[in-house]
Design an enzyme around this catalytic site. Sequence first.
Site, mmCIF file in Angstrom:
data_model
loop_
_atom_site.group_PDB
_atom_site.id
_atom_site.type_symbol
_atom_site.label_atom_id
_atom_site.label_comp_id
_atom_site.label_asym_id
_atom_site.label_seq_id
_atom_site.Cartn_x
_atom_site.Cartn_y
_atom_site.Cartn_z
ATOM 1 N N HIS A 15 0.806 -1.211 0.000
ATOM 2 C CA HIS A 15 0.000 0.000 0.000
ATOM 3 C C HIS A 15 0.846 1.271 0.000
ATOM 4 O O HIS A 15 1.913 1.316 0.599
ATOM 5 C CB HIS A 15 -0.908 0.026 1.231
ATOM 6 N N LYS A 22 5.967 6.076 7.650
ATOM 7 C CA LYS A 22 5.411 5.163 8.644
ATOM 8 C C LYS A 22 6.507 4.652 9.575
ATOM 9 O O LYS A 22 7.583 4.283 9.121
ATOM 10 C CB LYS A 22 4.755 3.954 7.962
ATOM 11 N N TYR A 74 1.277 1.084 13.695
ATOM 12 C CA TYR A 74 2.107 2.017 12.948
ATOM 13 C C TYR A 74 1.612 3.443 13.089
ATOM 14 O O TYR A 74 0.433 3.709 13.169
ATOM 15 C CB TYR A 74 2.266 1.612 11.487
ATOM 16 N N ASP A 81 -6.022 -6.189 -2.106
ATOM 17 C CA ASP A 81 -4.646 -6.655 -2.252
ATOM 18 C C ASP A 81 -4.518 -7.700 -3.365
ATOM 19 O O ASP A 81 -3.496 -7.776 -4.030
ATOM 20 C CB ASP A 81 -4.131 -7.208 -0.926
#
Length: 190
Positions: free
Chosen positions: A70, A79, A139, A178
């Site tokens: 992603h 991140k 995250y 995905d």
Amino acid sequence: MTIDTNPKLQVKPTAIPEVLVVEPKVFGDQRGWFTESFNAKDFANATGLTVEFVQDNHSFSRQWTLRGMHYQLEHTQGKLVRVVAGSVFDVAVDLRKDSSTFGQWVGEILSAQNHRQLWIPPGFAHGFLVLSDTAEFLYKTTDYYDPKSEVCLSWCDPTIAIQWPIPAGVEVSLNTKDTAGLSWEQAPKF
């Protein structure tokens, strides 16, 4: 980039130097352990980066779940990722056209036991594979989630050739988004 060693934080570059393995110091005794999972001042001193995190995300996944790859075209996100239960194989793919590592990937095992974190700067696709029975993944992001600018790069694109540690005969669990990830040729780059 100069990386300093801080007594509370060890940082080392990966094969893609901007992607960093961050290891907070863990203080333990017979009662258990304590770690400071994030401190802005220590992070800046150890990495040379000043980042502002605006969103924290927490996911739970079962073994062989693969989430990724992603990224967001607008509102790009840096991140800082970690695992608080279980273990994952965490991957970042460089999508920055002007980078010497454009199109390359790095992967690290992150687990509740090793306390490692991974800093993934903006301009990278990100994903992970759950190795343990279950895993909880946290995250911090430098920008907000923006579904309109989200892109999914195929986790199994042969051009990138990520070497996922998937045992023979195991089928990964993917969601619809995905499964429909774009090929390297189709995926927009930075």
